[in-house]
Scaffold this motif. Structure first.
Motif, PDB file in Angstrom:
ATOM      1  N   HIS A 132       0.810  -1.213   0.104  1.00  0.00           N
ATOM      2  CA  HIS A 132      -0.110   0.115  -0.074  1.00  0.00           C
ATOM      3  C   HIS A 132       0.932   1.264   0.039  1.00  0.00           C
ATOM      4  O   HIS A 132       0.605   2.167  -0.829  1.00  0.00           O
ATOM      5  CB  HIS A 132      -0.790   0.004   1.318  1.00  0.00           C
ATOM      6  CG  HIS A 132      -1.908   1.026   1.449  1.00  0.00           C
ATOM      7  ND1 HIS A 132      -3.004   1.031   1.303  1.00  0.00           N
ATOM      8  CD2 HIS A 132      -1.520   2.382   1.680  1.00  0.00           C
ATOM      9  CE1 HIS A 132      -3.845   2.118   1.564  1.00  0.00           C
ATOM     10  NE2 HIS A 132      -2.829   3.162   1.543  1.00  0.00           N
ATOM     11  N   HIS A 142      -5.756   8.104  -2.731  1.00  0.00           N
ATOM     12  CA  HIS A 142      -6.215   6.803  -2.880  1.00  0.00           C
ATOM     13  C   HIS A 142      -7.353   7.028  -3.931  1.00  0.00           C
ATOM     14  O   HIS A 142      -8.466   7.083  -3.748  1.00  0.00           O
ATOM     15  CB  HIS A 142      -7.177   6.854  -1.508  1.00  0.00           C
ATOM     16  CG  HIS A 142      -6.224   6.141  -0.185  1.00  0.00           C
ATOM     17  ND1 HIS A 142      -6.513   6.864   0.958  1.00  0.00           N
ATOM     18  CD2 HIS A 142      -5.249   5.802  -0.278  1.00  0.00           C
ATOM     19  CE1 HIS A 142      -5.495   6.409   1.550  1.00  0.00           C
ATOM     20  NE2 HIS A 142      -4.706   5.632   0.913  1.00  0.00           N
ATOM     21  N   PHE A 146      -4.766   4.155  -7.783  1.00  0.00           N
ATOM     22  CA  PHE A 146      -3.963   3.613  -6.701  1.00  0.00           C
ATOM     23  C   PHE A 146      -4.667   2.281  -6.311  1.00  0.00           C
ATOM     24  O   PHE A 146      -3.844   1.304  -6.092  1.00  0.00           O
ATOM     25  CB  PHE A 146      -4.373   4.550  -5.443  1.00  0.00           C
ATOM     26  CG  PHE A 146      -3.696   4.111  -4.209  1.00  0.00           C
ATOM     27  CD1 PHE A 146      -2.504   4.258  -3.815  1.00  0.00           C
ATOM     28  CD2 PHE A 146      -4.437   3.520  -3.006  1.00  0.00           C
ATOM     29  CE1 PHE A 146      -1.850   3.672  -2.613  1.00  0.00           C
ATOM     30  CE2 PHE A 146      -3.933   3.094  -2.049  1.00  0.00           C
ATOM     31  CZ  PHE A 146      -2.596   3.118  -1.853  1.00  0.00           C
TER      32      PHE A 146
HETATM   33 ZN   LIG Z   1      -2.870   5.142   1.866  1.00  0.00          ZN
END
Ligand SMILES: [Zn+2]
Length: 176
Positions: A132, A142, A146
């Motif tokens: 992440h 985000h 992503f």
């Molecule tokens: Zn993040």
């Protein structure tokens, strides 16, 4: 070297136990619980086995920054290979001052910090948090792009569920 020292072992026999053996650390000692019916040979065998198991369990907890960086390198190769240098962090460190987040990434200086709170979690959860943060080196926010990168990790959804469960159980709202 504390790790190389052989611990003091206290064997406790229990008439209620049939086959199960368990062991735990109690300060400097290791207590091994065995069934009363075990022979001396079985006792010796099981004490050795339980000491090895304890050492392996505790060894997993010794997760260093170097190990974390190596893990990041492996994950990049598996899931972000086509991004080359773009996904290479300058540093990846365990930190203890990050109680509201599992991990964080500063794309500007390419540093990643991972909370010590996940240090004892399963490997696949640590890998998720690390991937992440590595993905943030490529996409800081985000957004859909992503999540598509993070979604390359097969256990991404499972790991998110795991982390949400831990956060809910501890009453701490944690973010990434
Ligand atoms: Zn993040």
């Amino acid at each position: 070297m504390a790790g190389a020292r052989k611990p003091v072992v206290e064997v406790r026999r229990s008439q209620r136990r049939r086959r199960t053996v368990s062991a735990y650390r109690d300060g400097e000692r290791v207590v091994v619980l065995i069934p009363d019916q075990f022979s001396r040979a079985e006792e010796t065998e099981w004490v050795d086995r339980m000491l090895a198991r304890l050492a392996a369990r505790e060894g997993r907890l010794v997760r260093t920054d170097d190990e974390l960086f190596g893990r990041a390198t492996r994950l990049r190769g598996l899931y972000l290979a086509e991004y080359g240098d773009q996904a290479v962090p300058v540093s990846v460190r365990w930190v203890t001052n990050q109680n509201g987040r599992w991990g964080s990434c500063t794309p500007a200086d390419r540093t990643i910090r991972i909370s010590h709170r996940i240090q004892d979690m399963p490997d696949w959860v640590i890998d998720y948090v690390l991937l992440h943060e590595l993905a943030h080196l490529i996409v800081p926010s985000h957004n859909a792009r992503f999540w598509a990168l993070v979604g390359r990790y097969p256990k991404a959804e499972r790991a998110r569920g795991y982390l949400e469960g831990v956060a809910a159980a501890s009453g701490t709202p944690l973010t990434d």
